[in-house]
Design a protein around this motif. Structure first.
Motif, PDB file in Angstrom:
ATOM      1  N   GLY A   1       0.815  -1.200   0.000  1.00 52.77           N
ATOM      2  CA  GLY A   1       0.000   0.000   0.000  1.00 52.77           C
ATOM      3  C   GLY A   1       0.849   1.251   0.000  1.00 52.77           C
ATOM      4  N   GLU A   2       0.235   2.367  -0.347  1.00 55.55           N
ATOM      5  CA  GLU A   2       0.939   3.646  -0.380  1.00 55.55           C
ATOM      6  C   GLU A   2       0.890   4.294   0.990  1.00 55.55           C
ATOM      7  N   VAL A   3       2.063   4.691   1.484  1.00 58.74           N
ATOM      8  CA  VAL A   3       2.190   5.315   2.796  1.00 58.74           C
ATOM      9  C   VAL A   3       2.888   6.656   2.621  1.00 58.74           C
ATOM     10  N   SER A   4       2.339   7.711   3.236  1.00 55.79           N
ATOM     11  CA  SER A   4       2.930   9.049   3.169  1.00 55.79           C
ATOM     12  C   SER A   4       3.058   9.620   4.571  1.00 55.79           C
ATOM     13  N   VAL A   5       4.220  10.186   4.850  1.00 57.88           N
ATOM     14  CA  VAL A   5       4.453  10.946   6.074  1.00 57.88           C
ATOM     15  C   VAL A   5       5.236  12.190   5.667  1.00 57.88           C
ATOM     16  N   ASP A   6       4.678  13.358   5.957  1.00 56.51           N
ATOM     17  CA  ASP A   6       5.280  14.614   5.517  1.00 56.51           C
ATOM     18  C   ASP A   6       5.541  14.554   4.012  1.00 56.51           C
ATOM     19  N   ARG A   7       6.777  14.759   3.566  1.00 55.40           N
ATOM     20  CA  ARG A   7       7.091  14.808   2.138  1.00 55.40           C
ATOM     21  C   ARG A   7       7.436  13.446   1.550  1.00 55.40           C
ATOM     22  N   VAL A   8       7.505  12.431   2.385  1.00 59.82           N
ATOM     23  CA  VAL A   8       7.932  11.111   1.931  1.00 59.82           C
ATOM     24  C   VAL A   8       6.714  10.256   1.600  1.00 59.82           C
ATOM     25  N   THR A   9       6.649   9.771   0.382  1.00 59.03           N
ATOM     26  CA  THR A   9       5.591   8.863  -0.056  1.00 59.03           C
ATOM     27  C   THR A   9       6.235   7.666  -0.728  1.00 59.03           C
ATOM     28  N   ARG A  10       5.824   6.488  -0.318  1.00 64.36           N
ATOM     29  CA  ARG A  10       6.378   5.293  -0.944  1.00 64.36           C
ATOM     30  C   ARG A  10       5.420   4.120  -0.811  1.00 64.36           C
TER      31      ARG A  10
END
Length: 417
Positions: free
Chosen positions: A215-224
């Motif tokens: 799944g796609e996970v984003s925290v602040d500017r980081v998305t992966r």
């Protein structure tokens, strides 16, 4: 204390994961009685959540009946894992005697085949967790500044998973990201969950089968895109090392400041012998990784890195994605998982460590007369117990308010002077 066991023994993961073993989960004092009432009605599936809740608090009878529920439901592998857990961690109890008797009658089942489907899945997962292509590494932002809030001893950050915002624990002791299905039931469709592979996950009460999804996970500017483990228990959702392990990060009282570290080929691991940054081939072991299957591990004590001359720099070695440091407990060097998902203020360990580490007790509980890591010395450090562990855990409260930087290139935790 809800998180810190989730991923320790990978997942056995843990926890993915011990999905962060000694959490103190909230439970009603009547969970065991409720479970027994439902069990006697032969509604074994409905009894499982009650027995699980009681087992997580160290109730060996609840763990035993949890195993019986799975046995009645023909989940033989799960029942055997629970009985083996009781036999190992509750020696001398009536439940352990019954489990030993049962396991002697099913030696082939207890040992399992040379290579099970779950083990094959786990081998593939371990490779996937540690690998990132250079192109994907270049696409990651160079820096990120992530605000966090301390709540019940955990570092909560705001994340977006599959497009849904949530507050989730930033957990250095979790090899993978993990999501609690009861808390977030609509992130993945029933069809996705049904076809997802399952792996055995070590928990304080035994072993759970958990689903692996992407799944796609984003925290602040980081998305992966990350591998995510799905748990049936509430309150154990975490951001794990497979999201942020490519970053150096500094933690102070307000922010996690991340800076992208140099690229490392997936063929090698940053297991440094000190501050030199030398790398060598790394075989991921299950001993201290919250996400390594407990039915695979050989319970070997993880090694720790050599001490640097600078007392403010604490070296660590990798066990999977988890960081193993050396803590002096009553003068005895002890491998310990550095785990920001560990909420208690003090040391977390299995009861079997009490004698060999010289842990003492009084009317207020158990404590170590002296515990030391780098520049931090704690006298009369409180001791908390978790039977599912193979080594100690320490969390942010152990460090107090002292800021520190985690350097994945040189494998160091650097405390400010």
């Amino acid at each position: 204390m809800r998180i810190f066991h989730f991923y320790r023994n990978f997942l056995t993961v843990a926890s993915v994961w011990m999905l962060s073993a000694t959490f103190a989960f909230s439970q009603s004092p009547d969970d065991f009685q409720h479970g027994m009432a439902i069990y006697e009605q032969k509604n074994y599936e409905a009894a499982i959540p009650y027995f699980t809740s009681a087992a997580q608090k160290g109730n060996v009878r609840a763990t035993y009946f949890l195993g019986l529920c799975h046995q009645h439901m023909k989940h033989d592998a799960k029942a055997i894992e629970l009985f083996r857990h009781i036999s190992k961690n509750f020696k001398g109890s009536a439940e352990a005697t019954m489990c030993d008797s049962y396991l002697k009658r099913v030696p082939q089942q207890a040992e399992g085949p040379a290579k099970t489907t779950a083990q094959v899945t786990l081998d593939a997962v371990k490779k996937q967790v540690d690998q990132i292509s250079e192109a994907k590494w270049k696409a990651l932002p160079q820096t990120a500044r992530i605000p966090f809030q301390m709540k019940n001893g955990h570092m909560y950050v705001q994340a977006k998973v599959q497009g849904q915002y949530m507050n989730i624990v930033f957990d250095t002791g979790a090899s993978m990201c993990g999501i609690s299905l009861p808390d977030y039931p609509n992130l993945f469709s029933s069809a996705e969950i049904a076809k997802a592979p399952s792996i055995p996950v070590g928990r304080p009460h035994g072993v759970e089968l958990m689903k692996l999804v992407n799944g796609e996970v984003s925290v602040d500017r980081v998305t992966r895109n990350c591998t995510i483990m799905l748990a049936r228990e509430p309150g154990i959702s975490v951001i794990g090392q497979n999201f942020f392990k490519e970053y150096t990060y500094e933690i102070d009282g307000f922010y996690i400041r991340m800076t992208k570290a140099p690229y490392v080929s997936p063929l090698v691991a940053t297991e440094s012998g000190g501050a030199s940054g030398a790398v060598k081939t790394n075989v991921v072991s299950a001993g201290a990784d919250k996400v390594l299957a407990r039915n695979q591990q050989k319970s070997q004590t993880p090694t720790v890195a050599k001490k640097p001359t600078d007392k403010y720099s604490v070296p660590f070695v990798r066990s999977g994605n988890c960081m193993i440091v050396e803590v002096l407990v009553n003068g005895k060097p002890t491998p310990t998982t550095f785990d920001t998902g560990c909420a208690p203020d003090g040391l977390v360990m299995p009861m079997s460590f009490v004698s060999k580490l010289g842990i003492v007790s009084n009317s207020d509980g158990y404590y170590a007369e002296r515990a030391e890591i780098g520049p931090i010395i704690r006298k009369f450090a409180k001791v908390h117990f978790a039977n599912g562990l193979d080594c100690l855990l320490i969390g942010p409260k152990f460090f107090g308010d002292r800021p520190y930087v985690v350097d994945p290139v040189n494998n160091l935790i650097k405390f400010q002077y």
